[in-house]
Design an enzyme around this catalytic site. Sequence first.
Site, PDB file in Angstrom:
ATOM      1  N   TYR A   1       8.011  45.300   9.333  1.00 19.83           N
ATOM      2  CA  TYR A   1       7.630  44.193   9.160  1.00 19.83           C
ATOM      3  C   TYR A   1       8.834  43.340   8.530  1.00 19.83           C
ATOM      4  O   TYR A   1       9.352  43.518   7.517  1.00 19.83           O
ATOM      5  CB  TYR A   1       6.303  44.104   8.003  1.00 19.83           C
ATOM      6  CG  TYR A   1       5.054  44.730   8.423  1.00 19.83           C
ATOM      7  CD1 TYR A   1       4.779  44.856   9.918  1.00 19.83           C
ATOM      8  CD2 TYR A   1       4.374  45.089   7.407  1.00 19.83           C
ATOM      9  CE1 TYR A   1       3.509  45.324  10.133  1.00 19.83           C
ATOM     10  CE2 TYR A   1       2.877  45.717   7.840  1.00 19.83           C
ATOM     11  CZ  TYR A   1       2.802  45.707   9.012  1.00 19.83           C
ATOM     12  OH  TYR A   1       1.514  46.425   9.420  1.00 19.83           O
TER      13      TYR A   1
ATOM     14  N   PHE B   1      -6.629  43.882  10.286  1.00 20.45           N
ATOM     15  CA  PHE B   1      -7.308  42.520  10.787  1.00 20.45           C
ATOM     16  C   PHE B   1      -8.817  42.471   9.928  1.00 20.45           C
ATOM     17  O   PHE B   1      -9.775  42.068  10.633  1.00 20.45           O
ATOM     18  CB  PHE B   1      -7.532  42.453  12.180  1.00 20.45           C
ATOM     19  CG  PHE B   1      -5.944  42.506  12.807  1.00 20.45           C
ATOM     20  CD1 PHE B   1      -4.879  42.155  12.139  1.00 20.45           C
ATOM     21  CD2 PHE B   1      -5.990  42.470  14.301  1.00 20.45           C
ATOM     22  CE1 PHE B   1      -3.710  41.777  12.766  1.00 20.45           C
ATOM     23  CE2 PHE B   1      -4.862  42.466  14.941  1.00 20.45           C
ATOM     24  CZ  PHE B   1      -3.724  42.230  14.169  1.00 20.45           C
TER      25      PHE B   1
ATOM     26  N   LEU C   1      -9.941  40.544   8.085  1.00 20.23           N
ATOM     27  CA  LEU C   1     -10.406  38.894   8.178  1.00 20.23           C
ATOM     28  C   LEU C   1     -10.123  38.378   9.441  1.00 20.23           C
ATOM     29  O   LEU C   1     -10.136  37.148   9.670  1.00 20.23           O
ATOM     30  CB  LEU C   1      -9.666  38.274   7.038  1.00 20.23           C
ATOM     31  CG  LEU C   1      -9.825  38.683   5.517  1.00 20.23           C
ATOM     32  CD1 LEU C   1      -8.967  37.818   4.836  1.00 20.23           C
ATOM     33  CD2 LEU C   1     -11.245  38.590   5.202  1.00 20.23           C
ATOM     34  N   GLY C   2      -9.865  39.142  10.548  1.00 17.87           N
ATOM     35  CA  GLY C   2      -9.591  38.661  11.774  1.00 17.87           C
ATOM     36  C   GLY C   2      -8.015  38.345  12.101  1.00 17.87           C
ATOM     37  O   GLY C   2      -7.701  38.228  13.445  1.00 17.87           O
ATOM     38  N   GLY C   3      -7.358  38.696  11.276  1.00 20.46           N
ATOM     39  CA  GLY C   3      -5.785  38.876  11.581  1.00 20.46           C
ATOM     40  C   GLY C   3      -5.352  37.552  11.846  1.00 20.46           C
ATOM     41  O   GLY C   3      -5.430  36.508  11.175  1.00 20.46           O
ATOM     42  N   PHE C   4      -4.625  37.608  13.182  1.00 24.54           N
ATOM     43  CA  PHE C   4      -3.702  36.233  13.511  1.00 24.54           C
ATOM     44  C   PHE C   4      -4.768  35.128  13.955  1.00 24.54           C
ATOM     45  O   PHE C   4      -4.563  34.036  13.722  1.00 24.54           O
ATOM     46  CB  PHE C   4      -2.828  36.539  14.541  1.00 24.54           C
ATOM     47  CG  PHE C   4      -1.361  37.547  14.124  1.00 24.54           C
ATOM     48  CD1 PHE C   4      -0.780  36.979  13.231  1.00 24.54           C
ATOM     49  CD2 PHE C   4      -1.592  38.859  14.697  1.00 24.54           C
ATOM     50  CE1 PHE C   4       0.332  37.957  12.887  1.00 24.54           C
ATOM     51  CE2 PHE C   4      -0.685  39.715  14.202  1.00 24.54           C
ATOM     52  CZ  PHE C   4       0.375  39.278  13.572  1.00 24.54           C
ATOM     53  N   THR C   5      -6.027  35.605  14.312  1.00 27.50           N
ATOM     54  CA  THR C   5      -7.001  34.645  14.382  1.00 27.50           C
ATOM     55  C   THR C   5      -8.127  34.755  13.443  1.00 27.50           C
ATOM     56  O   THR C   5      -9.142  35.361  13.803  1.00 27.50           O
ATOM     57  CB  THR C   5      -7.419  34.842  15.917  1.00 27.50           C
ATOM     58  OG1 THR C   5      -6.378  34.898  16.533  1.00 27.50           O
ATOM     59  CG2 THR C   5      -8.424  33.464  16.404  1.00 27.50           C
ATOM     60  N   PRO C   6      -8.041  34.274  12.208  1.00 27.64           N
ATOM     61  CA  PRO C   6      -9.106  34.537  11.162  1.00 27.64           C
ATOM     62  C   PRO C   6     -10.634  34.195  11.625  1.00 27.64           C
ATOM     63  O   PRO C   6     -10.740  33.287  12.468  1.00 27.64           O
ATOM     64  CB  PRO C   6      -8.731  33.420   9.938  1.00 27.64           C
ATOM     65  CG  PRO C   6      -7.294  33.307  10.235  1.00 27.64           C
ATOM     66  CD  PRO C   6      -7.016  33.501  11.724  1.00 27.64           C
ATOM     67  N   LEU C   7     -11.395  35.027  11.322  1.00 23.42           N
ATOM     68  CA  LEU C   7     -12.635  35.071  11.698  1.00 23.42           C
ATOM     69  C   LEU C   7     -13.425  33.636  11.706  1.00 23.42           C
ATOM     70  O   LEU C   7     -13.317  33.135  10.476  1.00 23.42           O
ATOM     71  CB  LEU C   7     -13.790  36.001  10.816  1.00 23.42           C
ATOM     72  CG  LEU C   7     -13.551  37.254  10.844  1.00 23.42           C
ATOM     73  CD1 LEU C   7     -14.215  38.237   9.807  1.00 23.42           C
ATOM     74  CD2 LEU C   7     -13.748  38.100  12.232  1.00 23.42           C
TER      75      LEU C   7
HETATM   76  N1  LIG Z   1      -1.809  49.277  11.801  1.00 21.77           N
HETATM   77  C1  LIG Z   1      -1.765  48.316  12.202  1.00 21.77           C
HETATM   78  O1  LIG Z   1      -1.341  48.160  13.569  1.00 21.77           O
HETATM   79  C2  LIG Z   1      -1.590  46.910  11.622  1.00 21.77           C
HETATM   80  C3  LIG Z   1      -1.674  45.821  12.424  1.00 21.77           C
HETATM   81  C4  LIG Z   1      -2.003  44.415  11.795  1.00 21.77           C
HETATM   82  C5  LIG Z   1      -2.191  44.571  10.279  1.00 21.77           C
HETATM   83  N2  LIG Z   1      -1.803  45.707   9.593  1.00 21.77           N
HETATM   84  C6  LIG Z   1      -1.961  45.836   8.116  1.00 21.77           C
HETATM   85  O2  LIG Z   1      -3.241  45.195   7.725  1.00 21.77           O
HETATM   86  C7  LIG Z   1      -3.015  44.266   6.776  1.00 21.77           C
HETATM   87  C8  LIG Z   1      -4.057  43.152   7.012  1.00 21.77           C
HETATM   88  O3  LIG Z   1      -4.146  42.697   8.110  1.00 21.77           O
HETATM   89  P1  LIG Z   1      -3.611  40.979   8.470  1.00 21.77           P
HETATM   90  O4  LIG Z   1      -3.159  40.698   7.068  1.00 21.77           O
HETATM   91  O5  LIG Z   1      -2.760  41.101   9.727  1.00 21.77           O
HETATM   92  O6  LIG Z   1      -4.828  40.341   8.498  1.00 21.77           O
HETATM   93  P2  LIG Z   1      -6.000  39.883   7.850  1.00 21.77           P
HETATM   94  O7  LIG Z   1      -6.206  40.498   6.585  1.00 21.77           O
HETATM   95  O8  LIG Z   1      -7.434  40.003   8.621  1.00 21.77           O
HETATM   96  O9  LIG Z   1      -5.838  38.314   7.780  1.00 21.77           O
HETATM   97  C9  LIG Z   1      -4.878  37.607   7.339  1.00 21.77           C
HETATM   98  C10 LIG Z   1      -5.071  36.033   7.327  1.00 21.77           C
HETATM   99  O10 LIG Z   1      -6.054  35.735   6.829  1.00 21.77           O
HETATM  100  C11 LIG Z   1      -5.609  34.670   5.975  1.00 21.77           C
HETATM  101  N3  LIG Z   1      -6.362  34.994   4.576  1.00 21.77           N
HETATM  102  C12 LIG Z   1      -6.264  35.745   3.830  1.00 21.77           C
HETATM  103  N4  LIG Z   1      -7.098  35.760   2.795  1.00 21.77           N
HETATM  104  C13 LIG Z   1      -7.655  34.649   2.908  1.00 21.77           C
HETATM  105  C14 LIG Z   1      -8.860  33.987   2.393  1.00 21.77           C
HETATM  106  N5  LIG Z   1      -9.191  34.500   1.489  1.00 21.77           N
HETATM  107  N6  LIG Z   1      -9.043  32.572   3.040  1.00 21.77           N
HETATM  108  C15 LIG Z   1      -8.734  32.153   3.893  1.00 21.77           C
HETATM  109  N7  LIG Z   1      -7.689  32.686   4.802  1.00 21.77           N
HETATM  110  C16 LIG Z   1      -7.285  34.139   4.206  1.00 21.77           C
HETATM  111  C17 LIG Z   1      -4.051  34.981   5.882  1.00 21.77           C
HETATM  112  O11 LIG Z   1      -3.451  33.758   5.689  1.00 21.77           O
HETATM  113  P3  LIG Z   1      -2.752  33.341   4.234  1.00 21.77           P
HETATM  114  O12 LIG Z   1      -1.474  34.034   4.151  1.00 21.77           O
HETATM  115  O13 LIG Z   1      -2.623  31.850   4.224  1.00 21.77           O
HETATM  116  O14 LIG Z   1      -3.797  33.790   3.191  1.00 21.77           O
HETATM  117  C18 LIG Z   1      -3.686  35.429   7.399  1.00 21.77           C
HETATM  118  O15 LIG Z   1      -3.589  34.420   8.216  1.00 21.77           O
HETATM  119  C19 LIG Z   1      -1.776  43.604   7.103  1.00 21.77           C
HETATM  120  O16 LIG Z   1      -1.296  42.821   6.085  1.00 21.77           O
HETATM  121  C20 LIG Z   1      -1.066  45.052   7.374  1.00 21.77           C
HETATM  122  O17 LIG Z   1      -0.617  45.484   6.332  1.00 21.77           O
HETATM  123  C21 LIG Z   1      -1.895  47.081  10.442  1.00 21.77           C
END
Ligand SMILES: NC(=O)c1ccc[n+]([C@@H]2O[C@H](COP(=O)([O-])OP(=O)(O)OC[C@H]3O[C@@H](n4cnc5c(N)ncnc54)[C@H](OP(=O)(O)O)[C@@H]3O)[C@@H](O)[C@H]2O)c1
Length: 296
Positions: A69, A219, A221-227
């Site tokens: 990252y 993901f 919360l849906g990751g790069f495309t939030p739910l």
């Molecule tokens: N093993 C793998 O291949 C892999 C792949 C992807 C991710 N990961 C891990 O999984 C973790 C979680 O996944 P992720 O961060 O990609 O996706 P996520 O947690 O599903 O969603 C993150 C997205 O949601 C937004 N968000 C977070 N809280 C929110 C809220 N309360 N209200 C509205 N929007 C909100 C964030 O934007 P803001 O920053 O603006 O809040 C960001 O755009 C990562 O941080 C990483 O450590 C692992």
Amino acid sequence: MNNAMNESALGGKFTFPGTSLTVHRVGYGAMQLAGPGVFGPPKDPDAAVAVLREAVEAGVNHIDTSDFYGPHITNHIIQRALHPYPAGLVIVTKLGARRPADGSWQQAISSEELTAGVHDNLRNLGLDALDIVNYRAMGAIHGPAEGSIAEQVTMLADLRQKGLIRHIGLSNVTAAQVAEAQAITDIVCVQNNYNLAHRHDDALIDDLARQGIPYVPFFPLGGFTPLQSSTLSAVADRLGVTPMQVALAWLLQRSRNVLLIPGTSSIGHLRENLIAARLTLTAQTVAELNGIAAEY
Ligand SMILES: NC(=O)c1ccc[n+]([C@@H]2O[C@H](COP(=O)([O-])OP(=O)(O)OC[C@H]3O[C@@H](n4cnc5c(N)ncnc54)[C@H](OP(=O)(O)O)[C@@H]3O)[C@@H](O)[C@H]2O)c1
């Protein structure tokens, strides 16, 4: 299984099987702390440090990261924010990819690359040994792809023998790959793509629950495309909370072995996410939310 699930703060606790590592079920994923596209530095590094410190002050003791990252940047920020690390903080990292100068994601699975990845994580986090390392299989565009991961898991088991890694997990894997890895070494967690809308792993979650192994959805919360779902929004409105809080509460109720690592770069979102565990969804609401996957 020695997990107290009656505790409501941060979803109660869970112990990674066969380890002394116990974490709250609501943790934090650090990927969003790097710059856009998880590449380069964030606009405001001080804000990233503040998010991590607030998470840990609120009781978060499970942080998910990777040295790819940024690359390196997220781990540097974690070290700057939290080192010397408080007792009980579990940092989980992952290996299996690298980020060349063009920002693409490339596989890095040779013995040399995995060994270098461990040393990068140790150096950039400021640690002598890594609590848990997930082997992250590259898979296909939309998820895991079948194929042997035995060679890489064996290499991680060797690094464990050397004392550089304490425990091994898997990420982006199929049920067959989990079984294959378990024949080689103990697997303490599985981290795959799963949320209200994306439920390919329902059977795997239940199987891991029977074994006492945590399933850590990425993901959430849906990751790069939030739910985005009208059903989700309607439920949130009715309960007077946000859609993301409902999505996290649903995951916590989905199975007792689910551990959350929602990612955010915003203190406001962090606070929202950390209190999602206070929300209890009725069976009727859960049934309503279970319909969302079919909308996608
Ligand atoms: N093993 C793998 O291949 C892999 C792949 C992807 C991710 N990961 C891990 O999984 C973790 C979680 O996944 P992720 O961060 O990609 O996706 P996520 O947690 O599903 O969603 C993150 C997205 O949601 C937004 N968000 C977070 N809280 C929110 C809220 N309360 N209200 C509205 N929007 C909100 C964030 O934007 P803001 O920053 O603006 O809040 C960001 O755009 C990562 O941080 C990483 O450590 C692992």
